[in-house]
Design a protein around this motif. Structure first.
Motif, mmCIF file in Angstrom:
data_model
loop_
_atom_site.group_PDB
_atom_site.id
_atom_site.type_symbol
_atom_site.label_atom_id
_atom_site.label_comp_id
_atom_site.label_asym_id
_atom_site.label_seq_id
_atom_site.Cartn_x
_atom_site.Cartn_y
_atom_site.Cartn_z
ATOM 1 N N GLU B 4 44.910 38.130 -6.171
ATOM 2 C CA GLU B 4 44.979 37.371 -4.907
ATOM 3 C C GLU B 4 44.036 37.994 -3.874
ATOM 4 O O GLU B 4 44.066 39.202 -3.651
ATOM 5 C CB GLU B 4 46.423 37.443 -4.402
ATOM 6 N N PRO B 5 43.190 37.217 -3.234
ATOM 7 C CA PRO B 5 42.293 37.812 -2.245
ATOM 8 C C PRO B 5 43.066 38.409 -1.068
ATOM 9 O O PRO B 5 44.101 37.894 -0.667
ATOM 10 C CB PRO B 5 41.470 36.625 -1.756
ATOM 11 N N VAL B 6 42.572 39.520 -0.540
ATOM 12 C CA VAL B 6 43.185 40.150 0.635
ATOM 13 C C VAL B 6 42.512 39.588 1.873
ATOM 14 O O VAL B 6 41.297 39.497 1.943
ATOM 15 C CB VAL B 6 43.000 41.681 0.580
ATOM 16 N N LEU B 7 43.338 39.237 2.825
ATOM 17 C CA LEU B 7 42.813 38.629 4.051
ATOM 18 C C LEU B 7 42.307 39.699 5.010
ATOM 19 O O LEU B 7 42.918 40.744 5.179
ATOM 20 C CB LEU B 7 43.960 37.857 4.704
ATOM 21 N N LYS B 8 41.179 39.420 5.627
ATOM 22 C CA LYS B 8 40.705 40.246 6.735
ATOM 23 C C LYS B 8 40.686 39.339 7.949
ATOM 24 O O LYS B 8 40.030 38.293 7.923
ATOM 25 C CB LYS B 8 39.297 40.752 6.442
ATOM 26 N N CYS B 9 41.438 39.709 8.971
ATOM 27 C CA CYS B 9 41.559 38.778 10.088
ATOM 28 C C CYS B 9 41.655 39.530 11.415
ATOM 29 O O CYS B 9 42.343 40.530 11.537
ATOM 30 C CB CYS B 9 42.817 37.919 9.862
ATOM 31 N N GLY B 10 40.928 39.038 12.366
ATOM 32 C CA GLY B 10 40.991 39.569 13.732
ATOM 33 C C GLY B 10 40.981 38.396 14.691
ATOM 34 O O GLY B 10 40.684 37.274 14.300
ATOM 35 N N ILE B 11 41.315 38.684 15.921
ATOM 36 C CA ILE B 11 41.377 37.583 16.877
ATOM 37 C C ILE B 11 40.670 37.982 18.172
ATOM 38 O O ILE B 11 40.643 39.152 18.539
ATOM 39 C CB ILE B 11 42.850 37.163 17.116
ATOM 40 N N GLU B 12 40.060 36.997 18.782
ATOM 41 C CA GLU B 12 39.391 37.219 20.066
ATOM 42 C C GLU B 12 40.074 36.304 21.061
ATOM 43 O O GLU B 12 40.234 35.120 20.791
ATOM 44 C CB GLU B 12 37.934 36.775 19.927
ATOM 45 N N ILE B 13 40.476 36.866 22.190
ATOM 46 C CA ILE B 13 41.187 36.045 23.170
ATOM 47 C C ILE B 13 40.397 35.988 24.469
ATOM 48 O O ILE B 13 39.911 37.020 24.953
ATOM 49 C CB ILE B 13 42.606 36.607 23.414
ATOM 50 N N HIS B 14 40.230 34.797 24.974
ATOM 51 C CA HIS B 14 39.582 34.621 26.275
ATOM 52 C C HIS B 14 40.604 34.030 27.228
ATOM 53 O O HIS B 14 41.116 32.952 26.981
ATOM 54 C CB HIS B 14 38.408 33.639 26.172
ATOM 55 N N GLN B 15 40.863 34.752 28.295
ATOM 56 C CA GLN B 15 41.846 34.269 29.274
ATOM 57 C C GLN B 15 41.183 34.188 30.643
ATOM 58 O O GLN B 15 40.586 35.149 31.113
ATOM 59 C CB GLN B 15 43.034 35.232 29.317
ATOM 60 N N ARG B 16 41.296 33.024 31.279
ATOM 61 C CA ARG B 16 40.757 32.877 32.637
ATOM 62 C C ARG B 16 41.619 33.644 33.628
ATOM 63 O O ARG B 16 42.831 33.655 33.502
ATOM 64 C CB ARG B 16 40.754 31.407 33.050
ATOM 65 N N LEU B 17 40.969 34.262 34.606
ATOM 66 C CA LEU B 17 41.698 35.038 35.601
ATOM 67 C C LEU B 17 41.780 34.261 36.904
ATOM 68 O O LEU B 17 40.849 33.560 37.280
ATOM 69 C CB LEU B 17 41.008 36.380 35.826
ATOM 70 N N ASP B 18 42.900 34.449 37.558
ATOM 71 C CA ASP B 18 43.165 33.719 38.787
ATOM 72 C C ASP B 18 42.681 34.541 39.986
ATOM 73 O O ASP B 18 43.433 34.831 40.900
ATOM 74 C CB ASP B 18 44.682 33.468 38.873
ATOM 75 N N THR B 19 41.409 34.943 39.948
ATOM 76 C CA THR B 19 40.797 35.660 41.081
ATOM 77 C C THR B 19 39.615 34.808 41.516
ATOM 78 O O THR B 19 39.472 33.693 41.045
ATOM 79 C CB THR B 19 40.286 37.037 40.624
ATOM 80 N N GLY B 20 38.763 35.333 42.381
ATOM 81 C CA GLY B 20 37.552 34.586 42.729
ATOM 82 C C GLY B 20 36.594 34.576 41.555
ATOM 83 O O GLY B 20 36.820 35.254 40.552
ATOM 84 N N LYS B 21 35.512 33.792 41.648
ATOM 85 C CA LYS B 21 34.524 33.777 40.566
ATOM 86 C C LYS B 21 33.860 35.140 40.421
ATOM 87 O O LYS B 21 33.850 35.944 41.358
ATOM 88 C CB LYS B 21 33.491 32.683 40.822
ATOM 89 N N LEU B 22 33.280 35.390 39.238
ATOM 90 C CA LEU B 22 32.856 36.741 38.894
ATOM 91 C C LEU B 22 31.582 37.195 39.615
ATOM 92 O O LEU B 22 31.492 38.334 40.035
ATOM 93 C CB LEU B 22 32.677 36.834 37.373
ATOM 94 N N PHE B 23 30.609 36.301 39.754
ATOM 95 C CA PHE B 23 29.335 36.732 40.334
ATOM 96 C C PHE B 23 28.918 35.939 41.567
ATOM 97 O O PHE B 23 27.742 35.880 41.913
ATOM 98 C CB PHE B 23 28.238 36.723 39.273
ATOM 99 N N CYS B 24 29.864 35.258 42.194
ATOM 100 C CA CYS B 24 29.620 34.674 43.503
ATOM 101 C C CYS B 24 30.973 34.629 44.187
ATOM 102 O O CYS B 24 31.973 35.011 43.593
ATOM 103 C CB CYS B 24 28.997 33.284 43.401
ATOM 104 N N ARG B 25 31.015 34.180 45.405
ATOM 105 C CA ARG B 25 32.284 34.244 46.121
ATOM 106 C C ARG B 25 32.950 32.872 46.214
ATOM 107 O O ARG B 25 33.684 32.583 47.151
ATOM 108 C CB ARG B 25 32.085 34.862 47.517
ATOM 109 N N CYS B 26 32.709 32.030 45.227
ATOM 110 C CA CYS B 26 33.389 30.733 45.175
ATOM 111 C C CYS B 26 34.809 30.941 44.638
ATOM 112 O O CYS B 26 35.062 31.889 43.898
ATOM 113 C CB CYS B 26 32.645 29.781 44.238
ATOM 114 N N PRO B 27 35.721 30.020 44.957
ATOM 115 C CA PRO B 27 37.064 30.141 44.396
ATOM 116 C C PRO B 27 37.049 29.730 42.916
ATOM 117 O O PRO B 27 36.180 28.981 42.492
ATOM 118 C CB PRO B 27 37.866 29.124 45.211
ATOM 119 N N SER B 28 38.021 30.237 42.159
ATOM 120 C CA SER B 28 38.107 29.860 40.734
ATOM 121 C C SER B 28 38.940 28.598 40.582
ATOM 122 O O SER B 28 39.935 28.574 39.870
ATOM 123 C CB SER B 28 38.723 30.996 39.928
ATOM 124 N N THR B 29 38.541 27.555 41.256
ATOM 125 C CA THR B 29 39.304 26.313 41.168
ATOM 126 C C THR B 29 38.431 25.244 40.528
ATOM 127 O O THR B 29 37.213 25.328 40.565
ATOM 128 C CB THR B 29 39.697 25.821 42.572
#
Lengths: 189, 598
Positions: B4-29
């Motif tokens: 039986e093949p052995v599984l190799k598995c990883g996960i990547e999670i991207h979660q939006r943050l409820d702060t201002g935008k990252l490289f300008c001062r616009c709201p994250s709305t």
């Protein structure tokens, strides 16, 4: 922004305060403003107008910058994002004014950057010239003030504050809409 | 194949943050309207990275030569999103939050944060790259199957949201989403099963939400699952939104790779042909009964195809539920802008192609009994490009590493090759940032108490079952507020988790839930109505009727004091009778207490 057109007095780096409709005698506010009576009004005329406003140009001589040591503050109207000749790559015949700017700044004279472009924001993080200017003590990165607004503000801040470190901090603190944190799209429509 | 093949598995999670935008001062709305304040059109070109290499995913995208259209919303965007202004310094709140979360995940935080540019030329970023910064490495998470490593945590900017791909291939995006901060966590390949993968995703999601600053709502968290089996290849499955689907996705991908290995086994003796002879077969269809081929030919398209030697029967092998190997090849044709391919392992009569035409195709392509063929209908240049991509895939004698997109049923489709190494280079517009002790102290405060402390607190306030639910709940922030106001924890929790959810199922949606709840419970604490009236009041509040009016029109004001005394006497102290008639207006406990004094 124009010598003669009707856009001559157009608001720079901000939206117009209001739109006037004379036929209906109406004034429609467009941006944020303080209403009359909203805050306490205080007359504060402590101004130090011993401030120079110098435009950068190709061929700007180091001796010109050197001659500004009698001033209490300098506003530079740089090119583009806020640059003057810094000659980072030792090109022959180019005269850098960086050592003279650094000498002024080191002696406690605040050197503030603005841009001769009509619209836009100073950013001293993008090009080498800007980074060198920051290292030499020039303040103003991220500010979207006009040279005239930066000049008026420096006069006012110097009227209240002598400590160069505090002058630098107070310059970057918006007090009357002279620095905005967002470059709104409607400002350059 | 044996074991039986052995599984190799990883996960990547991207979660939006409820702060201002990252490289300008616009709201994250996100803009609440669809009509943009302006539109801009751009055409992006992939350029060589500072290392002198052109990324293969970037090159593939550029071959499509498309324009991109962007909808701009003035409240949520500025010149930075339009790529008309350099980035501002990184948002302090977002950075501190991410650093703080890293300390909760036992991570090694980098000494210096360097923002990098990740090339993306699908138009989802106006600059042609996505800014990202590695923040920490070497963390871990405790799970039911032991420790799962957290390889890396990065903070990056969200892409622009796609609206549609137009008929001419132009992609239309909205810019309000661009620049919202994302925390990106990538685990080590320590995950042992689909169920385990789901558990890891859930736990990470809960840790992020415990910070109180994870954005909630549709699309605010995305999972990418990385899967491979021995002799298989790493496949990155993008856009997994529903955690419940993860075990199924893992199972389907393992089976897909197994099925591909079996196909490779069958093809062992078949030589790979990367540049097959592509033949124009249009003349066969000059009098065809196939209306769609006829329409295409009239519009100037051509029917073109090539032979896949030794592939008879293979294109029809099912490799995912309802999807055959032919579909896999068709996905490659789709990257050239085609809707799909036609191949010889299909029932061709469904396209209106008759036996005579099939025979002619086989003769023209010199296809024998053991051979298969692939044909496409498109403008000649596009047809050649699509067939070349199909041929390139079919010539592989190994499972290719891919980026795949998940479908709603848990199956996946090919999107593009895995990104190459040349994809990242330094962002020169932003200074490197030293992570000092004082920054780390501030970060710990920003990220809050952490999951375990929050869990403990909830267990003290609620019964075990409700504590568990509240820990996962999107309403936990409102819950904390209500408890602070003095509302009994169980009442606050059941209102948020049972009443609101039940109403939502009936289609009753309360708009500003936080404000509505605060308002409702401040009146409740004033003794204006009783608990049991809440379910009656809420639907009317949802319709925008003020609370005072609801209480009046529905006669839900609480009966207490002298009035209650009178009521009890009138009903001869019959508790059952009183509760039956005045359930929504009296508090049972109060009635009981008062009865004892009378």
């Amino acid at each position: 922004m124009h010598t003669s057109s009707r856009a001559a007095f157009r608001s720079i780096n901000t939206t117009p305060l209001a739109k006037a409709d004379f036929s209906k005698n109406l004034l429609e506010p467009l941006g944020e403003y303080k209403k009359r009576g909203e805050g306490k009004l205080q007359f504060d005329n402590k101004i130090n107008d011993n401030v120079a406003l110098i435009y950068a140009y190709p061929g700007l001589k180091p001796k010109l910058i050197d001659s500004l040591a009698d001033y209490d503050g300098i506003v530079l109207a740089g090119t583009g994002l806020g640059h003057v000749s810094t000659d980072p790559f030792n090109v022959p015949h180019v005269k850098s004014v960086l050592p003279e700017i650094k000498a002024l700044s080191d002696s406690g004279i605040p050197v503030v950057m603005s841009s001769q472009c009509i619209y836009g924001r100073v950013n001293l993080n993008v090009y080498t010239a800007g980074r060198l200017l920051q290292d030499a003590g020039v303040i103003g990165s991220d500010a979207d003030w006009t040279p005239e607004a930066a000049y008026a503000k420096l006069c006012w801040v110097l009227g209240h504050q002598k400590d160069p470190k505090k002058v630098a901090e107070e310059m970057m603190e918006p007090i009357a809409g002279e620095i905005s944190s967002r470059s709104r799209i409607e400002e350059v429509d | 194949m044996g074991e039986e093949p052995v599984l190799k598995c990883g996960i990547e999670i991207h979660q939006r943050l409820d702060t201002g935008k990252l490289f300008c001062r616009c709201p994250s709305t996100l803009a609440e309207v669809d009509e943009p304040d302006r539109k801009i059109i751009r055409n992006l070109r992939a350029s060589e990275s500072e290392m002198g290499e052109l990324d293969r995913a970037a090159r593939l995208e550029q071959e499509k030569q498309l324009d991109f259209e962007y909808d701009v919303f003035k409240k949520d965007c500025c010149l930075v999103e339009e790529d008309e202004e350099p980035p501002h310094p990184i948002d302090n709140e977002a950075l501190l939050l991410v650093l703080g979360i890293c300390t909760q995940l036992n991570m090694r935080i980098v000494d210096q944060i360097h923002v990098m540019r990740k090339i993306v030329v699908d138009g989802s970023n106006t600059s042609g790259f996505q800014r990202t910064a590695l923040v920490a490495t070497h963390g871990f998470l405790e799970t039911s199957e032991g420790k799962v490593g957290i390889d890396t945590v990065a903070v990056e900017e969200e892409s622009a949201g796609i609206i549609e791909t137009k008929k001419d291939g132009t992609k239309q995006y909205r810019l309000d989403r661009l620049g919202i901060p994302l925390i990106e966590l990538a685990t080590s390949p320590d995950i042992v099963s689909g169920a385990h993968c789901k558990e890891v995703a859930e736990k990470i999601g809960m840790i992020l939400r415990a910070s109180g600053k994870a954005a909630r709502g549709l699309g605010t968290i995305r999972q990418d699952v990385n899967i491979s089996i021995p002799k298989g290849a790493r496949v990155e499955i993008k856009g997994v939104q529903d955690l419940k689907l993860i075990p199924k996705i893992v199972e389907i991908e393992v089976n897909r790779q197994k099925a591909l290995l079996e196909i490779l086994e069958k093809l062992r003796e078949v030589p790979a042909e990367e540049n097959p002879h592509i033949v124009d077969l249009s003349s066969i269809f000059s009098n065809t009964n196939s209306s769609f081929i006829n329409r295409g030919l009239v519009a100037g398209q051509r029917v073109m195809g090539f032979v896949l030697a030794g592939h008879a029967g293979i294109l029809g092998v099912e490799i995912q539920p309802g999807k055959r190997y032919g579909t896999e090849l068709a996905d490659y044709a789709k990257t050239a802008g085609l809707k799909g391919i036609i191949h010889s392992d299909e029932d061709l009569s469904k396209y209106g192609i008759n036996q005579e035409e099939i025979t002619k195709i086989q003769v023209n392509l010199d296809a024998g009994e053991k051979d298969a063929f692939v044909i496409v209908l498109a403008e000649e240049g596009q047809a050649r490009m699509a067939l070349a991509r199909v041929a390139e895939r079919a010539a592989l004698r190994e499972i290719p590493g891919q980026t795949r997109k998940v479908n709603q049923d848990g199956t996946t489709m090919y999107m593009r090759p895995l990104p190459g190494k040349a994809r990242m280079y330094p962002e020169t517009d932003i200074h490197a940032l030293n992570v000092t002790e004082s920054i780390l102290e501030a970060a710990k405060k920003e990220a809050g108490e952490g999951l375990e402390a929050k869990q403990k607190k909830l267990e003290e306030l609620l019964n075990p079952e409700m504590a568990k639910r509240m820990l996962k709940s999107r309403h936990s922030k409102i819950f904390e507020k209500l408890v602070k106001m003095g509302v009994e924890p169980m009442l606050a929790a059941t209102t948020l988790e049972d009443t609101i959810v039940a109403l939502r199922r009936e289609g009753v949606e309360i708009k500003d839930l936080e404000k509505t709840m605060e308002d409702l419970f401040s009146h409740y604490l004033n003794g204006e109505f009783v608990k049991s009236a809440i379910i009656e009041i809420l639907p009317e509040l949802a319709e925008g009727i003020p609370l005072e009016e609801v209480l009046k029109s529905r006669q839900l004001h609480k009966i207490g004091g002298e009035e209650l005394k009178k009521l009890i006497l009138e009903h001869n102290k019959n508790m059952g009778e009183i509760m039956k008639n005045y359930r929504l207006r009296v508090d049972a406990k109060e009635v009981k207490q008062m009865m004892q004094t009378l």
